[in-house]
Design a protein around this motif. Structure first.
Motif, PDB file in Angstrom:
ATOM      1  N   LEU A 112       0.832  -1.204   0.000  1.00  8.36           N
ATOM      2  CA  LEU A 112       0.000   0.000   0.000  1.00  8.36           C
ATOM      3  C   LEU A 112       0.868   1.255   0.000  1.00  8.36           C
ATOM      4  N   ALA A 113       0.432   2.261  -0.765  1.00  7.91           N
ATOM      5  CA  ALA A 113       1.110   3.557  -0.805  1.00  7.91           C
ATOM      6  C   ALA A 113       0.170   4.622  -0.264  1.00  7.91           C
ATOM      7  N   LEU A 114       0.651   5.408   0.688  1.00  5.63           N
ATOM      8  CA  LEU A 114      -0.147   6.484   1.289  1.00  5.63           C
ATOM      9  C   LEU A 114       0.496   7.817   0.938  1.00  5.63           C
ATOM     10  N   HIS A 115      -0.263   8.703   0.293  1.00  3.64           N
ATOM     11  CA  HIS A 115       0.240  10.009  -0.123  1.00  3.64           C
ATOM     12  C   HIS A 115      -0.468  11.098   0.665  1.00  3.64           C
ATOM     13  N   THR A 116       0.287  11.811   1.506  1.00  6.02           N
ATOM     14  CA  THR A 116      -0.240  12.932   2.287  1.00  6.02           C
ATOM     15  C   THR A 116       0.859  13.985   2.411  1.00  6.02           C
ATOM     16  N   PRO A 117       0.480  15.232   2.696  1.00  4.98           N
ATOM     17  CA  PRO A 117       1.503  16.225   3.036  1.00  4.98           C
ATOM     18  C   PRO A 117       2.220  15.817   4.317  1.00  4.98           C
ATOM     19  N   HIS A 118       3.441  16.323   4.498  1.00  3.66           N
ATOM     20  CA  HIS A 118       4.228  15.962   5.679  1.00  3.66           C
ATOM     21  C   HIS A 118       4.057  17.013   6.770  1.00  3.66           C
ATOM     22  N   ASP A 119       3.808  16.546   7.983  1.00  6.20           N
ATOM     23  CA  ASP A 119       3.618  17.433   9.131  1.00  6.20           C
ATOM     24  C   ASP A 119       4.821  17.300  10.063  1.00  6.20           C
ATOM     25  N   THR A 120       5.430  18.411  10.395  1.00  7.37           N
ATOM     26  CA  THR A 120       6.590  18.389  11.299  1.00  7.37           C
ATOM     27  C   THR A 120       6.305  19.087  12.624  1.00  7.37           C
ATOM     28  N   ALA A 121       5.095  19.631  12.775  1.00  6.44           N
ATOM     29  CA  ALA A 121       4.778  20.415  13.969  1.00  6.44           C
ATOM     30  C   ALA A 121       4.653  19.533  15.205  1.00  6.44           C
ATOM     31  N   ARG A 122       5.131  20.033  16.323  1.00  2.00           N
ATOM     32  CA  ARG A 122       4.956  19.354  17.606  1.00  2.00           C
ATOM     33  C   ARG A 122       3.703  19.894  18.286  1.00  2.00           C
ATOM     34  N   GLN A 123       2.888  19.016  18.810  1.00  2.00           N
ATOM     35  CA  GLN A 123       1.665  19.448  19.480  1.00  2.00           C
ATOM     36  C   GLN A 123       1.967  19.888  20.906  1.00  2.00           C
TER      37      GLN A 123
END
Length: 442
Positions: A112-123
């Motif tokens: 399976l391939a999942l395409h999403t933007p990358h999130d680097t923010a810390r909550q």
């Protein structure tokens, strides 16, 4: 296959408590809704942590629509995920759907391939009061958690999605105000699942309900979600496509640790997630259930009757593997008359049930695709009954006794029963609570 599964950005209206989720599969489009209680904290509903949890919930709920065609590509163009969240999503769509792939002979593991933007923010950390949300399934396990938390002095709110039947009757007996969520699946998905050219099958319901519980924890102020998954949930059913597939994968310890980490990161370390029953075997849980009798005639672990008729008619069908397994693990610990009053009949004295008990104990076939315990555990309980004054003459016990002894041998069965009653240290329970529970659960 070039078709993609699309996961849209979800939305939430705090005024109505309505969360909306959209999905696309080729030319098909689906909408799912959740209706949460409307007393949500306004600041929590606007927080980045809630937005993150809502996005992750959209990812997990999507399995119900993805499985119609199970394409190799998943896209979520407006949902940014960290590397850990991407791994979590792939795990849900691969291992969480393992039984579905095995029963439909679909090879998707590692493909399976999942395409999403990358999130680097810390909550940032979220301020959550020390309160416990306890999912109630209507069966024995969550009611044992009720008893353990009560005696440990931990206040909790029962939680359920689309409560019916044994969930409602059990919560009524618990006597504490619940948190309920209404989930509405797209009816077109349900219709297509029965049509030629589309797939259908098991989805990781514990993962789904856990994400919904996380939304409620943030909105209504709970710092921990306490599950009631036992250690045998980590045992798989069959090997398929190079992996062990497990009907109860989203109840396993491995998945618990994974989702606990994801929920903690999404809330800046504020939200805890663990199973209170992880140290225990199914047999040990059955022995703990005998401490309290007020739930005897309101609970049910029978998926067949629960699914078909809810609260109307008998709580136990007496014919499915789940009924047989629960009867079997109660029998060594519960007085016979009490057990017969719960089930309405003696499931071990009906020769028609022999084949089912043989499968449960590993004497034939494979472990059923049900939420049942370990094979050796079932065999050990059957062995105990061959030495039990109330049960040694039951038709099924008599019929399987020779094969049980021949396959396992008495020493192995005796050791297995001793292990069933020995609590494991392999769990994720906070130490202070674990100590309180252990002091009571003797």
């Amino acid at each position: 296959m070039t078709e993609q599964f699309l996961i849209e950005r979800p939305s939430f209206d705090p005024a109505t408590g309505r969360a909306s989720f959209g999905y696309g599969l080729g030319e098909l489009h689906f909408n799912e809704t959740l209706v949460l209680p409307v007393r949500a904290d306004a600041a929590a509903a606007e927080s980045k942590a809630f937005a993150k949890l809502l996005d992750l919930t959209a990812i997990v709920l999507g399995v119900s629509y993805f499985k119609l065609r199970a394409p190799f590509e998943i896209v979520a163009p407006n949902i940014a995920l960290t590397g850990a969240e991407r791994a979590f999503a792939i795990d849900v769509y691969e291992n969480g759907l393992g039984e579905f792939y095995a029963r439909n002979e679909l090879h998707r593991f590692g493909k399976l391939a999942l395409h999403t933007p990358h999130d680097t923010a810390r909550q940032a950390a979220v301020a959550l009061p020390e309160r416990t949300l306890l999912p109630i399934g209507g069966g024995k396990d969550s009611l044992v958690s009720v008893d353990l938390l009560t005696h440990a002095g931990v206040e909790f709110s029962p939680f359920a999605v689309n409560p019916k039947g044994p969930i409602l009757t059990s919560v009524d007996k618990i006597g504490t105000a619940p948190v309920y969520v209404a989930r509405t699946l797209d009816p077109e998905m349900i219709r297509l699942g029965k049509e030629p050219g589309f797939f259908n099958g098991h989805v990781p319901s514990t993962a789904i309900n856990s994400m919904i519980a996380a939304l409620c924890a943030l909105l209504f102020g709970y710092n921990q979600i306490v599950l009631s998954n036992e250690r045998s949930a980590s045992e798989g059913n069959v090997e398929f496509d190079g992996r062990e597939t497990n009907h109860q994968y989203s109840k396993s310890l491995g998945f618990e640790l994974l989702i606990a980490s994801i929920l903690s990161d999404a809330t800046g370390g504020s939200l805890k997630y663990f199973s209170l029953l992880r140290p225990y075997s199914e047999a040990r849980i059955a022995s703990l259930f005998t401490h309290e009798s007020k739930f005897d005639h309101v609970f049910s672990s029978c998926n067949r009757n629960f699914r078909l008729i809810g609260n109307d008619g008998p709580l136990w069908c007496g014919e499915c593997p789940k009924c047989h397994f629960v009867f079997l693990i109660f029998a060594p610990f519960m007085p016979k008359d009490r057990l017969l009053s719960i089930f309405g009949k003696n499931l071990l004295d009906n020769p028609a049930n022999e084949a089912s008990f043989r499968e449960l104990a590993g004497l034939a076939g494979q472990k059923p695709w049900e939420c049942v315990g370990e094979i050796l555990e079932a065999a050990a309980c059957l062995y105990t009954l061959t030495r039990h004054a109330d049960w040694h003459e039951a038709a099924v016990v008599q019929a399987v006794k020779a094969d049980l002894f021949a396959q396992y041998g008495e020493p192995k069965l005796q050791m297995a029963m001793a292990e069933c009653l020995t609590d494991s240290h392999d769990h994720h329970i906070p130490p202070a609570l674990a100590a309180k529970v252990a002091a009571y659960a003797v």
